[in-house]
Scaffold this motif. Structure first.
Motif, PDB file in Angstrom:
ATOM      1  N   ILE A  12       0.865  -1.175   0.000  1.00  9.81           N
ATOM      2  CA  ILE A  12       0.000   0.000   0.000  1.00  9.81           C
ATOM      3  C   ILE A  12       0.901   1.224   0.000  1.00  9.81           C
ATOM      4  N   ILE A  48      -2.752   5.211  -3.439  1.00 10.56           N
ATOM      5  CA  ILE A  48      -3.754   6.267  -3.254  1.00 10.56           C
ATOM      6  C   ILE A  48      -3.062   7.607  -3.080  1.00 10.56           C
ATOM      7  N   PHE A  49      -3.800   8.698  -3.341  1.00  6.42           N
ATOM      8  CA  PHE A  49      -3.340  10.003  -2.891  1.00  6.42           C
ATOM      9  C   PHE A  49      -3.597  10.104  -1.399  1.00  6.42           C
ATOM     10  N   ASN A  50      -2.669  10.719  -0.670  1.00  5.01           N
ATOM     11  CA  ASN A  50      -2.824  10.884   0.769  1.00  5.01           C
ATOM     12  C   ASN A  50      -2.022  12.114   1.186  1.00  5.01           C
ATOM     13  N   PRO A  51      -2.545  12.904   2.133  1.00  7.26           N
ATOM     14  CA  PRO A  51      -1.789  14.107   2.528  1.00  7.26           C
ATOM     15  C   PRO A  51      -0.391  13.773   3.052  1.00  7.26           C
ATOM     16  N   TRP A  52      -0.253  12.631   3.730  1.00  2.00           N
ATOM     17  CA  TRP A  52       1.058  12.197   4.220  1.00  2.00           C
ATOM     18  C   TRP A  52       1.573  11.061   3.344  1.00  2.00           C
ATOM     19  N   LEU A  54       2.765   7.466   2.777  1.00  2.00           N
ATOM     20  CA  LEU A  54       2.321   6.278   3.513  1.00  2.00           C
ATOM     21  C   LEU A  54       2.840   5.068   2.761  1.00  2.00           C
ATOM     22  N   GLU A  58       1.496  -6.119   3.167  1.00  2.00           N
ATOM     23  CA  GLU A  58       0.988  -7.338   3.798  1.00  2.00           C
ATOM     24  C   GLU A  58       1.729  -8.510   3.193  1.00  2.00           C
ATOM     25  N   THR A  60       1.925 -12.727   2.936  1.00  2.00           N
ATOM     26  CA  THR A  60       1.336 -14.031   3.206  1.00  2.00           C
ATOM     27  C   THR A  60       2.432 -15.080   3.081  1.00  2.00           C
TER      28      THR A  60
END
Lengths: 250, 250
Positions: A12, A48-52, A54, A58, A60
């Motif tokens: 992510i 995704i776009f995100n202000p911070w 990131l 994960e 398996t």
């Protein structure tokens, strides 16, 4: 714990709209390099776009049921082995503080500039050292229980093991990155009480005494330093740091 | 595609420091309810502070190799079945726009207030309908190929199937949520060209003609409406929407 056959990694990635795309590429490249080191690969994910910024993911992995080590298997008499020293939270606080004119002055009251650099360097090295060799040694030696040490700190994760196993854990040694105790005191992280959060921390492993030497040499063979930090006692889920517990700087 | 035995779900939750904790609890409760509906459970995850609310997760499922349907198996002559109408991106734009005094006026020039409510309602219902029944029907009927329709839109995911299978896909029908085409035109999402992104969209399944009736009735039995939207042709990875393609509002 103890699964070494990694099926794949899902990433992510959160990207601020104004972040240079090269940084996102470098983050993904870093993930790819690290996965190659542990014999795994990124099989998908989500951006995704995100202000911070990131970044996470994960994993398996699969294992034969006999190979899986649970945190609920600790037995009275086991030795407690920790595979990385503690202190990544204060070390990363130093990393951020040294970029701030006011906070860096506070740091330089308790550490020399060289010490401040070294604590960050050591923490980065520890955080980027995978626990896969520990899992391999666990498959070899078959300890009774294991947990990773991350966000809840040494005592938090030890408590999960103690409760899950129906035993008490007694800790008589706290190995820490040199200088991290002073920084923890400055910011109130509680490292001396084993409460400071760890990022990509080591494994806490409960090993029957007759397997302890074999486990430590198996780890050593793989380049992992083991710290014997305490014992498992009959009990009901308590974790105590003994009054005579020693803080060992490494 | 086609795995129905879900091992577990890992959640990621981003919580703004000023978000009432009840909202975070409700998000997790919603995840739990949904997982129960599909016979799965949340086995862990990670919570962080984040300027924006953030919620997502990862599902691991297992299947016998014979049960897995790949996107690379489409063959010339297959029928293309879509299991949800398109248009969630414009529908969610309506949802947000109706809370904005200026944008809501724009929306109300092309939709009545009732239509605006209905488009949102339909999209929410579609997005919260799991694709698990489709996977079950795929296990029953064994189609040649399948892909989910999400962020790359119908044409983007169809192209992955076409390239992966070494075929061309011809689309002659675009089923959409009623009203979503007009909204897509307002905001330029390209829904009429199959380019609008979908959230929790349906499955695009390539079905040999002799299995088509069985697949459609298997889906119907499970409450899923199937739309036959085109055909697979010999080719080399192209996706075309035929000039006489029909937009069907549902």
């Amino acid at each position: 714990m103890g699964a070494t056959e990694i099926v794949g990694f899902l990433a992510i990635l959160g990207v601020p709209p104004d972040m240079p795309i090269g940084i996102a590429v470098d983050i993904l490249r870093g993930i790819k390099d690290y996965l190659e080191d542990v014999g795994a690969s990124c099989i998908g994910g989500h951006t995704i776009f995100n202000p911070w910024p990131l970044s996470g993911g994960e994993v398996t992995a699969v294992a034969h049921p006999d190979q899986i080590v649970y945190q609920s298997g600790a037995r009275g008499g086991d030795a407690l082995v920790l595979t990385k020293p503690l202190g990544t939270q204060p070390a990363m606080a130093v990393y951020r503080a040294m970029k701030d004119p006011v906070l860096s002055e506070e740091i330089l009251k308790i550490l020399s500039r060289k010490e401040a650099e070294e604590i960050v360097e050591k923490a980065l090295k520890l955080m980027t050292s995978p626990n896969k060799p520990v899992a391999e040694s666990m498959q070899e030696v078959k300890p009774n229980a294991a947990t990773d040490i991350t966000g809840f700190g040494l005592v938090g994760h030890a408590r999960n093991m103690a409760r899950g196993s129906g035993v008490d854990l007694e800790i008589n040694c706290i190995p820490v990155i040199k200088g991290s105790i002073q920084v923890s005191e400055l910011f109130g992280y509680g490292l001396e009480a084993g409460e400071s959060a760890e990022t990509s921390g080591g494994m806490l492993v409960a090993v029957p005494p007759d397997k302890l030497d074999a486990f430590i040499s198996s780890l050593k063979k793989r380049g992992v330093t083991a710290y014997v930090i305490g014992n498992v006692k009959e009990g009901n889920g308590k974790v105590t740091i003994t009054p005579e517990a020693e803080v060992v700087e490494v």
